[in-house]
Structure formats: structure tokens, C-alpha cells
Design a protein around this motif. Structure first.
Motif, PDB file in Angstrom:
ATOM      1  N   THR A   1      15.469   3.152  -3.408  1.00 41.04           N
ATOM      2  CA  THR A   1      14.283   2.475  -3.968  1.00 41.04           C
ATOM      3  C   THR A   1      13.430   1.853  -2.870  1.00 41.04           C
ATOM      4  O   THR A   1      12.196   1.911  -2.916  1.00 41.04           O
ATOM      5  CB  THR A   1      14.730   1.391  -4.956  1.00 41.04           C
ATOM      6  OG1 THR A   1      15.675   0.535  -4.317  1.00 41.04           O
ATOM      7  CG2 THR A   1      15.342   2.002  -6.199  1.00 41.04           C
ATOM      8  N   GLU A   2      14.064   1.270  -1.851  1.00 38.85           N
ATOM      9  CA  GLU A   2      13.303   0.699  -0.745  1.00 38.85           C
ATOM     10  C   GLU A   2      12.537   1.790   0.026  1.00 38.85           C
ATOM     11  O   GLU A   2      11.377   1.612   0.409  1.00 38.85           O
ATOM     12  CB  GLU A   2      14.239  -0.051   0.195  1.00 38.85           C
ATOM     13  CG  GLU A   2      14.722  -1.374  -0.376  1.00 38.85           C
ATOM     14  CD  GLU A   2      15.702  -2.059   0.556  1.00 38.85           C
ATOM     15  OE1 GLU A   2      16.004  -1.452   1.621  1.00 38.85           O
ATOM     16  OE2 GLU A   2      16.169  -3.168   0.224  1.00 38.85           O
TER      17      GLU A   2
ATOM     18  N   LYS B   1       9.543   2.767  -2.023  1.00 40.72           N
ATOM     19  CA  LYS B   1       8.481   1.766  -1.927  1.00 40.72           C
ATOM     20  C   LYS B   1       7.763   1.852  -0.587  1.00 40.72           C
ATOM     21  O   LYS B   1       6.527   1.754  -0.510  1.00 40.72           O
ATOM     22  CB  LYS B   1       9.078   0.365  -2.113  1.00 40.72           C
ATOM     23  CG  LYS B   1       9.460   0.059  -3.538  1.00 40.72           C
ATOM     24  CD  LYS B   1      10.042  -1.341  -3.634  1.00 40.72           C
ATOM     25  CE  LYS B   1      10.480  -1.658  -5.059  1.00 40.72           C
ATOM     26  NZ  LYS B   1      11.059  -3.004  -5.176  1.00 40.72           N
TER      27      LYS B   1
ATOM     28  N   ASN C   1       5.459   4.844  -0.646  1.00 37.37           N
ATOM     29  CA  ASN C   1       4.291   4.699  -1.521  1.00 37.37           C
ATOM     30  C   ASN C   1       3.367   3.578  -1.101  1.00 37.37           C
ATOM     31  O   ASN C   1       2.241   3.470  -1.608  1.00 37.37           O
ATOM     32  CB  ASN C   1       4.752   4.438  -2.964  1.00 37.37           C
ATOM     33  CG  ASN C   1       5.503   5.624  -3.538  1.00 37.37           C
ATOM     34  OD1 ASN C   1       5.211   6.781  -3.202  1.00 37.37           O
ATOM     35  ND2 ASN C   1       6.488   5.348  -4.397  1.00 37.37           N
ATOM     36  N   ALA C   2       3.793   2.695  -0.219  1.00 37.05           N
ATOM     37  CA  ALA C   2       2.965   1.539   0.156  1.00 37.05           C
ATOM     38  C   ALA C   2       1.846   1.981   1.104  1.00 37.05           C
ATOM     39  O   ALA C   2       1.980   2.930   1.899  1.00 37.05           O
ATOM     40  CB  ALA C   2       3.831   0.488   0.828  1.00 37.05           C
TER      41      ALA C   2
END
Length: 898
Positions: free
Chosen positions: A836-837, A840, A843-844
Motif C-alpha cells: 500500500t505504501e 501511494k 500515485n503521489a
């Protein structure tokens, strides 16, 4: 006029203002009620839709029920409908609750509207349930009528009848096995009610028609037989004597105190049978068919004793007319057959004496075996704390004070067990404890030796008083032996209790030592008394030889001096009261035992009244005006001494067994004593005693009582057997007078009343060459059975150890599997968090990455984490328990540096 106009104008203005305010309030209420009205309309529409759906479902289910008439009833379908409706309503409520949780960020007005909606919804559901219940009741009545019409035996096929019979049998089995089901009580009651209704309904349906009357008759007879058995069991329990009294004592004082009264009732039953044997086969035949009083010297009071034969002091010592009656051995005649029935009196007397002892042995051993089978073999040392936790409570307690005492005793037993576990590994001051225990045992031995010497001394002193004449001595000197034995039995246990404080034993071990010491005291006193009686018997026998020689000389001198050789005069008749007679040592032994029983009974009752009743009265009425608290301190209310009362009862029964052969009245006296003791001690326990501070459960006490009773029975029959076998009977009293030994009556009966071959067979069978091998074979069989039982016990112990080790291995395996699963879950969570990290980060935007770099360290805030009902395997959830929240950590920017 102007003033009146002004007043009217003011009133008009006020009314107009009120109307405006009320109109505004009504408009506000209408605005507030609009969403409720819309919600009501929406609910009505959903209700109509749901009713239409239910109607369709009902029609489909009715079509299904018509196809299967006997398998399921319409009442069951109706219950299933209600359950489905409740499930749908519960699901709808859960969905609404989820929707409310999702929209939790709404305004306060919306929350108030939701609360109002919930309240309206609850009211609507209540109304709906009431209507459903009314409609279901009406429908059930209609369906029952229809089912009765439909379930006629002519309309059912044979296959359906068989299925219906199987269903009825299954319901019956369910009713019988319902008590052992691990279900809640509510579910058990519901299933019991439904199955009973089902059985009652379809038994009648199965019984209608041709060929089914036999089935109905069988069902009816089984019900009546079960009812008769239940009523007969209730009648049997109602016929048990003193059952309600014992139950009341058990509810107030626990099963340990009640076990004494149960044991007393059991002893009462045994003594009642012994009394029936002696009274029906010895005392009544002699009184009805034997020679009357005054016909011979053994049945007549001597001339020197006639003046004082009816005095109370003489009768209290069982002398005078009581001595020359059917109560004692010396009254019975040695005639072989008496009365028109030709009753064999000597044989009956001997067989009754032997039969009472044999019956007592049989009953005691049988009771011990039954108690051992009921209790089973349990190992309390393997799981000590678990046994105490789950089996310590006495469920027969019904008194709050006793329940509090039991609770306190359980807690103290836990503390003692913990201290035992801690102190078992310590060896502090072991030399001091050994010295104190040796000193305590030495003091106890000194007490036992002193009591034995005192009894021997008193018995020898009483013999001197008897030679001098009891009329010349005081009441204490006449009853010195009995009073000294009773006082020793009352005060020596108290002294043993004081000495036991030096030993520092566990209370249970101290109680066992106390019982053993009291047992040794009573047994030593009893055997010392018997040894002293043996000395007195020897003196009586020496006196008997002299008197026998004097009687022969008197008879010869009387015959030679009064009658000539060729005289035809009638023989001289002498009154039996004037004839000389020898000392009957059997009657003397019976009198001593009767006096001992009477004095022990009187001492017990006096100590009960003084030690319990007067003590309770003083504590009750002087507590308010005394210097200290009499109830909590000295003297306080007395507790019921179970061990002392049981041992007293056992030794009293031992004296009955020992002296019943010489005094046939002893079983009758003991029945009277036990009958009075039951009522008196029940009254004293309920009125004067308090429950024990440590309420013990009577799990193995009954067998312990029986073991002590068996030992006393064996030790009490030894002196009687010794006197029967070795000492010759008196020459002028008793049914065995004129014989060398008492057992010669059997040989005489075999020779005169049986054929010659039978007496030969009996003589061969009683030959020591056959008896000794038979006894040796019995000993070997007992040794073999004992060794096999020991091997079985060892096998059971080894099997328990194997089961324990296997259980420990299974626990270790389960722990390893749980740890492995926990590690796998942690690894999976770490991998999921890393993925998940990474997502993220991918996608950031670059600006977010720059902001994260410049962001300050974060603090952690607890946010409640809820689990949805749809996820059954969520972590932290246990089926049957409410769902709990788990804190989740979120990163929030720290406000300190901003």
C-alpha cells in the motif's frame, strides 16, 4: 368610556399577537413534521410492498404444505415465517445503521430527525408484531382445525403413517434426552413444549381408524405405567422416616452434618431388625410358652431380696424383678422344647446370637461396597486446584449463613493449598516440628494409659463393693464404673484437641489424627472394661464351685434327715425363693453392659442440654448486657461435633453387639435411645448450634464411618466368641446350663432331631482337617483378588499419566501452531502495508513528495475501528460475543512546531 375603549384595544392587540405567535409556531411545526410525513409515506409504501411479497410467499408455502401433510405442520411453517420476517427486519435495521454510520458527518438537525425516525420505526414494529401475533393465533386455530380434518387416517397413505410414527418416536427420544443437551434453558423449554404438543397431537391421529386401537392402548398403558412409577417413587420417599428433617438440616448445615443423621437412621434400621429377631424368637416364646415366674429358682427373686426388689434404686441398677425377667440370660430355661409348638429354646437362643452378628457383618460390608461403587475411584491429586474450583460447592445448602460459611471455607482451602504448595519445598525448623510431634504423641499415650488404668482400678474397686454389699454404699460408688467411663469419653477428646495444637498439622490431617486418638481411647477403655470383667467372671466361677458343692451337701442332708428308707410320704416341696442358687456370671455381664449403655445415654443427653441449650440461652439473652461480644468471642454458640458424635454412636453400637448375647433387651434399649436421639439432636442442632466455619462436603465420610463400624464389629465379637468357646456356662441359670460348652446345643440337636447320617456328615465337615484347608483357600483367594486389584490400580495410574502427557503434548502442538499462524499473519500484514505504501508513493505527485519531506514528525491518535457484520473471519471476533473495537493508528501532523 375612553378607558373602556383603551382596554378593549389592548385586549385586541394581545389576541392578535397571540394568534401571530401561534401561527408562526404551527408553521414551524409543519416545517419540522414534513420530513416525518414523507418518511411515514415511504414506510407505508414499503409495508404494502412487503405484504404483497409475503402474500406471494405464503401462497407458495401453502402449496408446498399441501403436498407434505405429515412431515411438517403449518404451525412450524408459521414459526419459520415469523423467523424470516424478524431476520429481514434485522437486516434492514443493520443496513440503516450502516448508512447512518457512513453519513456520520451530517448536521445536528439530521441526527435529531434520525432519532425521531428510529422511535417511530420502533413503535411501528411493536404494532406490527402485535398484529402478527393476533393473526398468527387466529391462523393457527384455523390451521389446527384444517389439519385435524386433513390428518384423518383415511386420507393418509401407509408411507405417510410410517413417517409420522418415526417423527413421533424421534420427538419422544428428544424429550427423554433433552436434559443432557448443551443448550440454553430457553431453547430447552421451547423444544420441550413443541415436542410435547407434537406427540400429543399425532398420537391421537395415529390412533384413529381400523387396526390402530392396539397402538393407542399401548401408548395409554405406557403413560399410566410411567405415572404409577413416578407416584410410587414419591410414596417411597414420603415413607422414609425423618427424611424432611434431615433435608432441612442439610440445607442449613451442609451435607457433613446431615451425614451423621443419615448414619444414625441407618443404625436405627439395623437395630430394629436385631430387636425383631431377639424379641420374636427369644423373648416372646419364653414369656408365652416357658415356665412362669416363681416356678423355679432361676425365675424367682430370692427371699432376702424380696423386700427391696421393687425399689427405684434397685430397678435403676437392673436388679430385683428386672434381673429375674426375660431381659437377661439367667431367666431362660434349659428345657429342649417348650410349649405346644415344641419350640427349641436353647437352639433358638444360640442361633439368634450368631445370626445377629452374621447379619451385621453382611449389612456393613454390603453398604461399604455400594458406597465404593457409587463414589468411584478418583484421583484428586492430579488437578488439585481444578477439583477445588469446580467440585467444592455443596449444592444441597439452602441457608444464607451456611452458604457464606461454605464460601469462606472454599477460599481458606485455596489459601491452604497454595501455602501447602509453597511450604512443601521448605524444610525450615524440621527438627523442632518433629520434637513437638513426638512430645504430643507421648502425652496422648500417657492419657490413654492413665484412662485404662483408671478404668481397671474402678472395676476392681466395684468388685470389692459388690462383695461387701451394694446396699451399704452410696450412689456414686454403685455407679462408679459407668460414670468414670462416660466422663473419660467426654473430657479426653477435649484434651487431645489441645495437645494437637503442638503438632502444626494441616486441619484435615489433624482431624484424622483426632479421630484415630478418640478411636484408640474408646477401644482401650472398652477392652480394659472387658479385661476387668474377665477377672470378675473368674471370681464368680470360683464362687460357683463352692456354692455347687454346698448345694449338693445341702440336698443330701435334707434328703437323709427327713425321709426314711421305707417311707411312702410325698416328697418335700421347698419354695423356689428359699432354695440356694449360684452366681450367674452371664447375667452379671449383661447387667454391666446395660448399666453402661444407660449411663452413656444419660451423660449424652445432659451434656446436650447443658453444653448446647443453656449455653445458647446465656449467649442469646446476656449478649446485650455483657462486657464483650458473647456471640463472636467466648463462649459463643456451639458447633455440631460430627466426629465426636459419630464415634460415640459407633462405640455404643459395639457395646450392643458385645452384650446382646447376655442381655437380649439391649437391641430394644438401643432402638429407644436412637429414636429419642434423632428428635433431641435434630432439635438441638436447629435451635442451639450454628453452622461450622469450615463446611466440609461429605463425599467419602460415609465409607469412613462404615470402616470404623466394621472394625468395632470385629473387635466386639471377639470377647463374645471367646466366652462362648472357652468358658463353660453356669450350672443353674440360662438355656445352656448343664452343658460343658454353649455350642454343644448344636451337636445335641443333630443327634436327637436329625438322622444319624446327617450328624456324621456335619461332624466330618466340621473336622479341623477340612476347615483349615478351606480357610487357607479363602485366604489365598483374598490375596489373589487383592493383588489383581492393585495391578488394576497401577494400570489405571499409568494410563492417567499417559493421558496427561498426551494432553500436554497436544497443548504444546496447539501453541506452536498458534504461534506459527500469528507469525504468518504478521508477515502478511507487513507485506500488505508495504504494498500500500508503494502504491501511494507511485500515485503521489512530486509536490506531495516535497511536502512529505518537509513535513514534521507526527503524533499518533487513537481512532476507533469497527468491524462489519458481513466479515465473519475478521481478527478479534469471537462467535457468540459482542464485537469489540480495536484502536487504529493514524498519522496526524504535530501542532507544536506549526
Amino acid at each position: 368610556r375612553h378607558r373602556e375603549k383603551r382596554r378593549k384595544d389592548k385586549k385586541k392587540r394581545k389576541n392578535e399577537q397571540k394568534k401571530r405567535v401561534s401561527g408562526e409556531e404551527e408553521r414551524k411545526k409543519e416545517l419540522q413534521d414534513r420530513p416525518e410525513r414523507t418518511e411515514r409515506g415511504r414506510r407505508r409504501r414499503t409495508k404494502n410492498d412487503e405484504e404483497a411479497k409475503r402474500g406471494k410467499r405464503g401462497e407458495e408455502e401453502r402449496a408446498k404444505t399441501k403436498s407434505s401433510k405429515a412431515a411438517r405442520t403449518r404451525k412450524d411453517i408459521k414459526n419459520e415465517k415469523n423467523r424470516k420476517i424478524e431476520q429481514e427486519e434485522g437486516e434492514a435495521g443493520e443496513r440503516n445503521a450502516k448508512g447512518k454510520k457512513k453519513h456520520g458527518s451530517a448536521n445536528k438537525d439530521q441526527k435529531e430527525e434520525d432519532a425521531g425516525k428510529c422511535a417511530v420505526k420502533k413503535k411501528a414494529q411493536d404494532v406490527k408484531k402485535k398484529k402478527q401475533q393476533e393473526t398468527s393465533e387466529a391462523g393457527d386455530q384455523e390451521e389446527e382445525g384444517n389439519e385435524e380434518k386433513e390428518l384423518s387416517p383415511e386420507s393418509l397413505s401407509p408411507e405417510e403413517l410410517e413417517k409420522l410414527k418415526e417423527a413421533v418416536d424421534e420427538r419422544r427420544k428428544l424429550i427423554q434426552s433433552l436434559r443432557g443437551k448443551p443448550w440454553p434453558m430457553k431453547k430447552k423449554l421451547v423444544t420441550l413444549r413443541e415436542s410435547q404438543e407434537f406427540v400429543e397431537k399425532y398420537e391421537g391421529a395415529l390412533g384413529k381408524g381400523k387396526g390402530r386401537k392396539l397402538y393407542v392402548y399401548k401408548v395409554m398403558m405406557t403413560k399410566k405405567w410411567m405415572k404409577f412409577q413416578r407416584d410410587f417413587e414419591n410414596f417411597k420417599t414420603a415413607c422414609i422416616p425423618w427424611e424432611m428433617k434431615i433435608k432441612e438440616i442439610e440445607s442449613h448445615f451442609g451435607s457433613s452434618v446431615a451425614s451423621y443423621f443419615i448414619f444414625l437412621r441407618w443404625m436405627y434400621g439395623i437395630n430394629m431388625i436385631l430387636f425383631c429377631l431377639t424379641f420374636g424368637l427369644v423373648m416372646v416364646p419364653e414369656a408365652l410358652m416357658g415356665r412362669p415366674y416363681g416356678s423355679m429358682p432361676r425365675k424367682t427373686v430370692p427371699r432376702a431380696e424380696e423386700a427391696s426388689a421393687m425399689d427405684f434404686a434397685v430397678l435403676w441398677d437392673f436388679g430385683g424383678y428386672a434381673q429375674y425377667s426375660v431381659l437377661f440370660y439367667g431367666y431362660y430355661n434349659n428345657q429342649r422344647a417348650i410349649g405346644w409348638l415344641k419350640f427349641r429354646m436353647p437352639l433358638s437362643y444360640f442361633l439368634v446370637g450368631v445370626g445377629t452378628v452374621a447379619y451385621s457383618y453382611m449389612v456393613v460390608i454390603r453398604t461399604m461396597a455400594r458406597n465404593a461403587n457409587e463414589s468411584g475411584v478418583g484421583d484428586d491429586n492430579s488437578f488439585n486446584f481444578s477439583w477445588k474450583m469446580f467440585t467444592s460447592w455443596d449444592y444441597l445448602i439452602g441457608n444464607p449463613e451456611t452458604a457464606d460459611n461454605k464460601f469462606a471455607s472454599i477460599t481458606t482451602s485455596f489459601k491452604e493449598a497454595i501455602l501447602e504448595e509453597q511450604e512443601s519445598r521448605k524444610d525450615d525448623n524440621i527438627h523442632l516440628t518433629r520434637f513437638l510431634r513426638v512430645l504430643a504423641n507421648f502425652l496422648v499415650l500417657c492419657c490413654l494409659a492413665g484412662s485404662g488404668y483408671l478404668i481397671y482400678f474402678v472395676v476392681r474397686r466395684s468388685q470389692k463393693f459388690a462383695i461387701d454389699g451394694l446396699e451399704n454404699h452410696t450412689w456414686w460408688e454403685r455407679n462408679e464404673v459407668n460414670m468414670v467411663m462416660s466422663l473419660l469419653g467426654m473430657f479426653c477428646p477435649m484434651l487431645f484437641d489441645v495437645i494437637s495444637t503442638l503438632e502444626n498439622y494441616h486441619p484435615r490431617v489433624a482431624l484424622q489424627w483426632q479421630l484415630g486418638r478418640i478411636f484408640a481411647l474408646f477401644l482401650g477403655n472398652l477392652y480394659t472394661f472387658i479385661i476387668a470383667l474377665m477377672d470378675e467372671i473368674n471370681l464368680k466361677r470360683d464362687e460357683e464351685k463352692i456354692i455347687k458343692f454346698n448345694i449338693t451337701m445341702w440336698e443330701t442332708s435334707l434328703h437323709n434327715g427327713t425321709v426314711s428308707e421305707n417311707s411312702t410320704a410325698p416328697p418335700i416341696t421347698i419354695n423356689p425363693a428359699d432354695m440356694p442358687r449360684g452366681p450367674c456370671w452371664e447375667t452379671m455381664v449383661g447387667q454391666e453392659f446395660v448399666r453402661l449403655i444407660i449411663s452413656d445415654t444419660m451423660t449424652t443427653y445432659i451434656t446436650l442440654l447443658i453444653g448446647d441449650f443453656l449455653r445458647a440461652v446465656l449467649v442469646r439473652f446476656l449478649n446485650s448486657c455483657w462486657c464483650w461480644d458473647l456471640e463472636a468471642g467466648f463462649p459463643s454458640y456451639s458447633e455440631f461435633d460430627v466426629s465426636g458424635n459419630v464415634l460415640g454412636l459407633i462405640f455404643n453400637q459395639g457395646m450392643i453387639w458385645m452384650g446382646a448375647f447376655y442381655a437380649p433387651c439391649l437391641p430394644a434399649l438401643n432402638v429407644l435411645r436412637l429414636h429419642v436421639s434423632m428428635y433431641l439432636q435434630c432439635w438441638a442442632v436447629m435451635c442451639c448450634n450454628v453452622p461450622q466455619e469450615r463446611v466440609f462436603k461429605a463425599s467419602g465420610s460415609n465409607n469412613f464411618y462404615m470402616a470404623m463400624l466394621l472394625v468395632i464389629l470385629f473387635l466386639s465379637t471377639l470377647p463374645a466368641i471367646y466366652t462362648i468357646v472357652t468358658i463353660p456356662p453356669s450350672f443353674d441359670c440360662g438355656p445352656f446350663s448343664g452343658k460343658n460348652r454353649m455350642f454343644d446345643v448344636i451337636q445335641e440337636t443333630l443327634e436327637s432331631d436329625f438322622p444319624a447320617w446327617f450328624s456324621k456328615v456335619f461332624s466330618y465337615a466340621s473336622n479341623p482337617g477340612l476347615v483349615l484347608p478351606f480357610i487357607l483357600l479363602m485366604v489365598l483367594a483374598i490375596y489373589y483378588l487383592q493383588s489383581t486389584s492393585k495391578s488394576y490400580k497401577e494400570a489405571n495410574v499409568e494410563l492417567k499419566k499417559k493421558l496427561q502427557t498426551q494432553n500436554e503434548e497436544n497443548k504444546k502442538k496447539n501453541k506452536r501452531a498458534a504461534l506459527k499462524a500469528q507469525l504468518e499473519l504478521e508477515e502478511a500484514r507487513k507485506a500488505a502495508s508495504q504494498t500500500t505504501e508503494q502504491q501511494k508513493d507511485n500515485n503521489a505527485s512530486p509536490q506531495d513528495l516535497d511536502d512529505k519531506k518537509h513535513q514534521l514528525p507526527a503524533t499518533r491518535v487513537h481512532v476507533p475501528r469497527t468491524y462489519h457484520h458481513d466479515i465473519q473471519g475478521a481478527p478479534g471476533y469471537l462467535p457468540g460475543f459482542p464485537r469489540q473495537t480495536e484502536p487504529r493508528m493514524y498519522q496526524v501532523p504535530s501542532p507544536q512546531r506549526h
